[in-house]
Design an enzyme around this catalytic site. Structure first.
Site, PDB file in Angstrom:
ATOM      1  N   CYS A  15      21.905 -10.400 -14.309  1.00 22.24           N
ATOM      2  CA  CYS A  15      22.055 -11.415 -14.702  1.00 22.24           C
ATOM      3  C   CYS A  15      22.691 -12.705 -13.635  1.00 22.24           C
ATOM      4  O   CYS A  15      22.176 -12.144 -11.981  1.00 22.24           O
ATOM      5  CB  CYS A  15      23.313 -11.469 -15.425  1.00 22.24           C
ATOM      6  SG  CYS A  15      24.293 -12.394 -16.451  1.00 22.24           S
ATOM      7  N   HIS A  62      21.019  -9.747 -19.148  1.00 21.80           N
ATOM      8  CA  HIS A  62      21.083  -8.707 -19.635  1.00 21.80           C
ATOM      9  C   HIS A  62      20.056  -6.932 -20.176  1.00 21.80           C
ATOM     10  O   HIS A  62      20.227  -6.631 -21.624  1.00 21.80           O
ATOM     11  CB  HIS A  62      22.020  -8.063 -20.400  1.00 21.80           C
ATOM     12  CG  HIS A  62      23.254  -9.274 -19.872  1.00 21.80           C
ATOM     13  ND1 HIS A  62      24.081  -8.432 -19.249  1.00 21.80           N
ATOM     14  CD2 HIS A  62      23.325 -10.842 -20.382  1.00 21.80           C
ATOM     15  CE1 HIS A  62      24.711  -9.926 -18.836  1.00 21.80           C
ATOM     16  NE2 HIS A  62      24.244 -10.553 -19.452  1.00 21.80           N
ATOM     17  N   GLU A  72      21.273  -4.119 -20.384  1.00 20.90           N
ATOM     18  CA  GLU A  72      21.834  -3.410 -20.936  1.00 20.90           C
ATOM     19  C   GLU A  72      21.983  -3.996 -22.386  1.00 20.90           C
ATOM     20  O   GLU A  72      22.267  -2.720 -23.602  1.00 20.90           O
ATOM     21  CB  GLU A  72      23.196  -2.505 -20.721  1.00 20.90           C
ATOM     22  CG  GLU A  72      24.603  -4.166 -20.249  1.00 20.90           C
ATOM     23  CD  GLU A  72      23.798  -5.600 -19.133  1.00 20.90           C
ATOM     24  OE1 GLU A  72      24.314  -6.293 -19.658  1.00 20.90           O
ATOM     25  OE2 GLU A  72      22.581  -5.023 -18.789  1.00 20.90           O
TER      26      GLU A  72
END
Length: 195
Positions: free
Chosen positions: A77, A177, A179
């Site tokens: 990001c 992202h 994650e």
């Protein structure tokens, strides 16, 4: 394998650490240049604002250290955006590793800013995307983007195409992202750890 996660007091670091731990890694959150230099892999997660992040990197001397790293490096990001030359966000000079200028999305009736939510990846190339297809979706939250160029390894659109992922030498970056992107994000992180 020693995995270093860059600590610049930015947000969202814990989510990245947990995602790496679920893959069996034991990451170290650090701003220590020596730990970063000896790590097998370096991740640079990012959430926040470009000027503040660059200020934190300068105060820690990491603006000089990160560009010299030679091991596989992944910016996430804001961590991807900071690999570029300059950001429109508060007129911020960045690390200068890739040739792009980070621009702000222009909203229209159908596309709000920030670009937030699930979007698919297109024009995939490179080792991070092994085993993935253009049907796969990832999670974005951003108001600024890197234009598409020779360095682009995946694209998305909002509404015009932008770089969803980039690479230059050992430096990889993803705008989304990992994650927060479910099984697709986990696969991308696993592919990175396998580099």
């Amino acid at each position: 394998m020693e995995i270093a996660v860059v600590d610049y007091k930015g947000g969202n670091v814990q989510s990245v650490l947990f995602a790496l731990e679920r893959l069996g890694a034991r990451p170290t959150l650090t701003a220590d240049p020596e730990v970063l230099r000896r790590a097998d892999k370096v991740l640079f997660p990012g959430e926040g604002e470009a000027a503040s992040a660059m200020q934190a990197l300068r105060e820690a001397g990491l603006d000089q250290v990160l560009p010299t790293l030679t091991q596989p490096f992944l910016g996430i990001c804001l961590g991807m955006q900071l690999l570029g030359q300059h950001s429109d966000e508060n007129d911020t000079p960045m690390l200068g590793l890739l040739p792009y200028q980070v621009r702000r999305f222009v909203p229209d009736a159908d596309h709000k800013v920030p670009h937030m939510g699930w979007n698919n990846l297109q024009a995939l190339r490179g080792p991070l995307f092994e085993g993935l297809t253009e049907a796969d979706h990832v999670y974005f939250v951003h108001s600024y983007y890197a234009p598409v160029g020779d360095y682009t390894t995946a694209q998305s659109s909002h509404p015009a195409p932008f770089s969803a992922a980039v690479q230059h030498r050992n430096f990889h970056g993803v705008q989304f992202h990992t994650e927060k992107s479910g099984a697709v994000g986990t696969r991308i992180l696993a592919n990175f750890l396998a580099l």
